[in-house]
Design a protein around this motif. Structure first.
Motif, PDB file in Angstrom:
ATOM      1  N   LYS A   1      10.428   3.598 -11.082  1.00  0.00           N
ATOM      2  CA  LYS A   1      10.727   2.312 -11.697  1.00  0.00           C
ATOM      3  C   LYS A   1      10.182   1.237 -10.774  1.00  0.00           C
ATOM      4  N   MET A   2       9.557   0.215 -11.317  1.00  0.00           N
ATOM      5  CA  MET A   2       8.787  -0.738 -10.508  1.00  0.00           C
ATOM      6  C   MET A   2       9.529  -2.024 -10.198  1.00  0.00           C
ATOM      7  N   VAL A   3      10.712  -2.193 -10.787  1.00  0.00           N
ATOM      8  CA  VAL A   3      11.438  -3.450 -10.599  1.00  0.00           C
ATOM      9  C   VAL A   3      12.904  -3.172 -10.276  1.00  0.00           C
ATOM     10  N   ALA A   4      13.474  -4.086  -9.488  1.00  0.00           N
ATOM     11  CA  ALA A   4      14.898  -4.118  -9.173  1.00  0.00           C
ATOM     12  C   ALA A   4      15.241  -5.609  -9.070  1.00  0.00           C
TER      13      ALA A   4
ATOM     14  N   GLY B   1       0.825  -1.193   0.000  1.00  0.00           N
ATOM     15  CA  GLY B   1       0.000   0.000   0.000  1.00  0.00           C
ATOM     16  C   GLY B   1       0.866   1.252   0.000  1.00  0.00           C
ATOM     17  N   VAL B   2       0.196   2.394   0.218  1.00  0.00           N
ATOM     18  CA  VAL B   2       0.864   3.691   0.131  1.00  0.00           C
ATOM     19  C   VAL B   2       2.017   3.788   1.132  1.00  0.00           C
ATOM     20  N   ARG B   3       3.160   4.244   0.653  1.00  0.00           N
ATOM     21  CA  ARG B   3       4.335   4.548   1.481  1.00  0.00           C
ATOM     22  C   ARG B   3       4.753   3.344   2.339  1.00  0.00           C
ATOM     23  N   GLY B   4       4.755   2.163   1.728  1.00  0.00           N
ATOM     24  CA  GLY B   4       5.187   0.970   2.449  1.00  0.00           C
ATOM     25  C   GLY B   4       6.645   1.078   2.872  1.00  0.00           C
ATOM     26  N   SER B   5       6.960   0.564   4.052  1.00  0.00           N
ATOM     27  CA  SER B   5       8.316   0.733   4.601  1.00  0.00           C
ATOM     28  C   SER B   5       9.352  -0.039   3.800  1.00  0.00           C
ATOM     29  N   LEU B   6       9.019  -1.244   3.314  1.00  0.00           N
ATOM     30  CA  LEU B   6       9.984  -2.004   2.516  1.00  0.00           C
ATOM     31  C   LEU B   6      10.103  -1.415   1.116  1.00  0.00           C
ATOM     32  N   ALA B   7       8.983  -0.989   0.540  1.00  0.00           N
ATOM     33  CA  ALA B   7       9.035  -0.348  -0.772  1.00  0.00           C
ATOM     34  C   ALA B   7       9.866   0.926  -0.719  1.00  0.00           C
ATOM     35  N   LYS B   8       9.732   1.663   0.356  1.00  0.00           N
ATOM     36  CA  LYS B   8      10.510   2.894   0.531  1.00  0.00           C
ATOM     37  C   LYS B   8      12.011   2.578   0.524  1.00  0.00           C
ATOM     38  N   GLU B   9      12.365   1.484   1.211  1.00  0.00           N
ATOM     39  CA  GLU B   9      13.767   1.055   1.258  1.00  0.00           C
ATOM     40  C   GLU B   9      14.272   0.658  -0.128  1.00  0.00           C
ATOM     41  N   VAL B  10      13.455  -0.085  -0.865  1.00  0.00           N
ATOM     42  CA  VAL B  10      13.852  -0.527  -2.205  1.00  0.00           C
ATOM     43  C   VAL B  10      13.988   0.674  -3.153  1.00  0.00           C
ATOM     44  N   ILE B  11      13.036   1.600  -3.093  1.00  0.00           N
ATOM     45  CA  ILE B  11      13.084   2.782  -3.960  1.00  0.00           C
ATOM     46  C   ILE B  11      14.362   3.578  -3.699  1.00  0.00           C
ATOM     47  N   ALA B  12      14.728   3.718  -2.410  1.00  0.00           N
ATOM     48  CA  ALA B  12      15.949   4.458  -2.070  1.00  0.00           C
ATOM     49  C   ALA B  12      17.208   3.681  -2.462  1.00  0.00           C
ATOM     50  N   LYS B  13      17.252   2.389  -2.162  1.00  0.00           N
ATOM     51  CA  LYS B  13      18.458   1.586  -2.409  1.00  0.00           C
ATOM     52  C   LYS B  13      18.817   1.534  -3.889  1.00  0.00           C
ATOM     53  N   TYR B  14      17.801   1.369  -4.731  1.00  0.00           N
ATOM     54  CA  TYR B  14      18.051   1.223  -6.172  1.00  0.00           C
ATOM     55  C   TYR B  14      17.761   2.506  -6.948  1.00  0.00           C
ATOM     56  N   ASP B  15      17.507   3.612  -6.231  1.00  0.00           N
ATOM     57  CA  ASP B  15      17.278   4.924  -6.847  1.00  0.00           C
ATOM     58  C   ASP B  15      16.184   4.840  -7.918  1.00  0.00           C
ATOM     59  N   LEU B  16      15.074   4.207  -7.565  1.00  0.00           N
ATOM     60  CA  LEU B  16      14.028   3.932  -8.541  1.00  0.00           C
ATOM     61  C   LEU B  16      13.231   5.175  -8.939  1.00  0.00           C
ATOM     62  N   SER B  17      13.322   6.255  -8.155  1.00  0.00           N
ATOM     63  CA  SER B  17      12.590   7.483  -8.492  1.00  0.00           C
ATOM     64  C   SER B  17      13.422   8.460  -9.320  1.00  0.00           C
ATOM     65  N   LYS B  18      14.624   8.054  -9.687  1.00  0.00           N
ATOM     66  CA  LYS B  18      15.499   8.935 -10.473  1.00  0.00           C
ATOM     67  C   LYS B  18      14.803   9.340 -11.774  1.00  0.00           C
TER      68      LYS B  18
END
Length: 549
Positions: A313-316, A186-203
């Motif tokens: 980006k939705m995948v890593a 769901g919105v602002r999930g804690s693990l998703a937040k970690e993945v987005i930051a680790k792999y710079d998915l919002s670049k």
């Protein structure tokens, strides 16, 4: 506690979160190959306990996943019979005609539902296919492989003391490994937040934007009830202070959903979203409907509103983000559940194809291509400018220009291109000295209620001896920076009364976190102007227990 002390269980696909996206993925995987080992882990005490949504459901996602959903008894019992849209002033309202609206805004063929109950039904379908569904199992950590890819999650850790050390009844939890891990928190999930930051998915993407949605269920006088009626309003009481509006949906059994959404990019830190909701119910049109009725449930949840240009980006390696972990809400339609379901289906199909040829742990690029190029991308691209228009030009110009833009987008072009969102919602908050304090009427206990009374209707509970799941980067900052600069808005933006500034004679102000009250809306993680609050998952089973939100 090191991971080596944990039991490890291997699956083909591990899914974090039993919402519409995660359950759709689980169902689709088993439809494609009944021999696949699929597990769904849900932090709520039961499936549906943490699901809160409006909700008028576009059944297209369910139709694609389970075409015979009617025969299987899906709880879509109330078709929409009428659509009403009003602009409110303090004492009256003007009905906006439907004919200028693009066809996508029409709710014909949609259903008023409890998404909590839809998810409970979907979990039953998943289990009948052989999916393992474990509620009360919070996914607290990601597990990485030697190459830095995601290979699993840690779930079921219980019994930590308040300082984070293992208590006498400590259980280390398990590592659940998968060829692929799906995050559907769901919105602002804690693990998703970690993945987005680790792999710079919002670049290269626009920042995600959010709203806070608050909702009550009311039982009303049968003479005032009109099953299937859908009403939306804009205008009063927010006016120019913030974007947002309300919804009133008449479901079965003389019940109505009464909800209020405030866009979180508001500037004035004195704004109190919860009290705006309570004031709204005193509008003559709403008060007349609710008078003599009884509120039976309350809850709140953040909503992703950035849309097409904000989707990361939705995948890593080894992991895919589903549904609201990406942000797939069509803001003018106020609908995202159909897209969440379609995203789960698409992720499942991509994982199935990969596993079939003995791939694992790579990036499921086929999933991302499907989302951006398929029905979800088309749905969101048409409305991509509505939210930034509102943020930039305000309600009335955005209604006119947004309507025009949606019409032209149905023809395949936009006069405005793709507009930018600009600042994050946290950065949009301005200093308190630049704004007037807003005077809110005291709740009357009949139509409007104080926060703590209402929170009791969310039936939320957290075991008190565990560490707070609301973590401060700097313990001093709320009093040293947020209080003098912003009036410490956490006291107001939280819809559950979690945060307090306690001022007692003869002592300095103290910042108090009543984490037991938390309804897991994630607003604090989003709106704190100093970005000092990090929401992590509490132990499994804790939090709200929504009956049929």
């Amino acid at each position: 506690m090191s991971g080596s002390a944990r039991e490890t269980i291997e699956y083909d696909v591990v899914i974090a979160g039993a919402g519409p996206a995660g359950l759709s993925a689980a169902v689709r995987l088993k439809q494609l190959d009944s021999s696949l080992d699929v597990v769904v882990l849900e932090k709520g005490s039961e499936v549906g306990a943490h699901i809160l949504s409006g909700a008028v459901l576009d059944p297209s996602g369910l139709e694609a996943l389970i075409p015979d959903w009617k025969e299987k008894g899906a709880p879509l019992n109330v078709p929409v019979t009428s659509d009403k849209f009003y602009m409110l002033g303090e004492a009256g309202q003007i009905r906006v005609p439907g004919f200028p609206m693009p066809p996508l805004m029409n709710n014909h063929g949609n259903y008023i539902v409890s998404m909590a109950n839809v998810c409970r039904w979907m979990a039953e379908q998943a289990e009948e296919l052989g999916v393992e569904v474990f509620p009360g199992m919070a996914c607290s950590e990601l597990v990485y492989d030697e190459n830095g890819g995601v290979k699993g999650v840690v779930a079921g850790e219980f019994g930590k003391e308040a300082d984070g050390t293992p208590g006498p009844a400590y259980e280390p939890g398990m590592e659940l490994h998968g060829k692929y891990v799906f995050l559907s928190e769901g919105v602002r999930g804690s693990l998703a937040k970690e993945v987005i930051a680790k792999y710079d998915l919002s670049k290269g993407k626009e920042p995600q934007k959010f709203g806070i949605g608050m909702k009550e269920i009311w039982e009303i006088d049968p003479d005032k009830h009109n099953e299937g009626e859908v009403t939306h309003t804009m205008g009063w009481p927010l006016g120019g202070n913030a974007g947002g509006g309300s919804f009133i949906y008449h479901l079965e059994n003389n019940q109505v959903y009464v909800g209020f959404v405030v866009h979180l990019n508001y500037k004035n830190p004195h704004l109190f979203p919860y009290m705006e909701f309570q004031r709204f119910k005193h509008h003559p049109m709403v008060a007349e409907l609710l008078e003599g009725g009884k509120r039976v449930a309350y809850g709140a949840r953040a909503i992703s509103e950035g849309g097409y240009q904000s989707m990361p980006k939705m995948v890593a390696p080894g992991v895919a983000l589903l549904g609201c972990s990406v942000g797939m809400v069509n803001v003018p339609r106020i609908k995202g559940n159909h897209n969440a379901m379609l995203s789960g289906k698409a992720a499942a199909e991509a994982a199935f194809d990969a596993i079939k040829v003995e791939r694992s742990g790579d990036e499921l690029t086929a999933y991302e291509d499907d989302v951006r190029g398929g029905a979800i991308g088309k749905d969101l691209k048409k409305v991509r400018n509505v939210k930034p228009m509102w943020s930039k030009w305000g309600m009335l110009p955005s209604l006119a220009l947004g309507g025009l833009d949606m019409w032209t987008n149905t023809l395949g072009f936009s006069l405005f291109g793709t507009m930018k969102h600009g600042k994050t919602d946290a950065a949009a908050t301005e200093e308190a000295s630049k704004h007037k304090v807003i005077d809110y009427p005291k709740p009357d206990g009949k139509l409007s209620f104080d926060r703590l009374t209402n929170v009791s209707f969310a039936m939320t509970n957290h075991e008190e001896s565990q560490p707070s799941h609301l973590q401060l980067g700097d313990d001093k900052l709320p009093i040293s920076v947020n209080l003098p600069k912003y009036g410490e808005p956490a006291q107001r933006y939280c819809p559950a009364g979690v945060y307090e500034v306690v001022e007692e004679d003869g002592s300095d102000p103290r910042f108090v976190i009543n984490f037991q009250n938390c309804v897991h809306c994630k607003t604090c993680d989003i709106k704190d102007p100093s970005q000092n609050i990090n929401w992590v998952t509490p132990q499994g089973g804790d939090g709200p227990n929504y009956p049929n939100m």
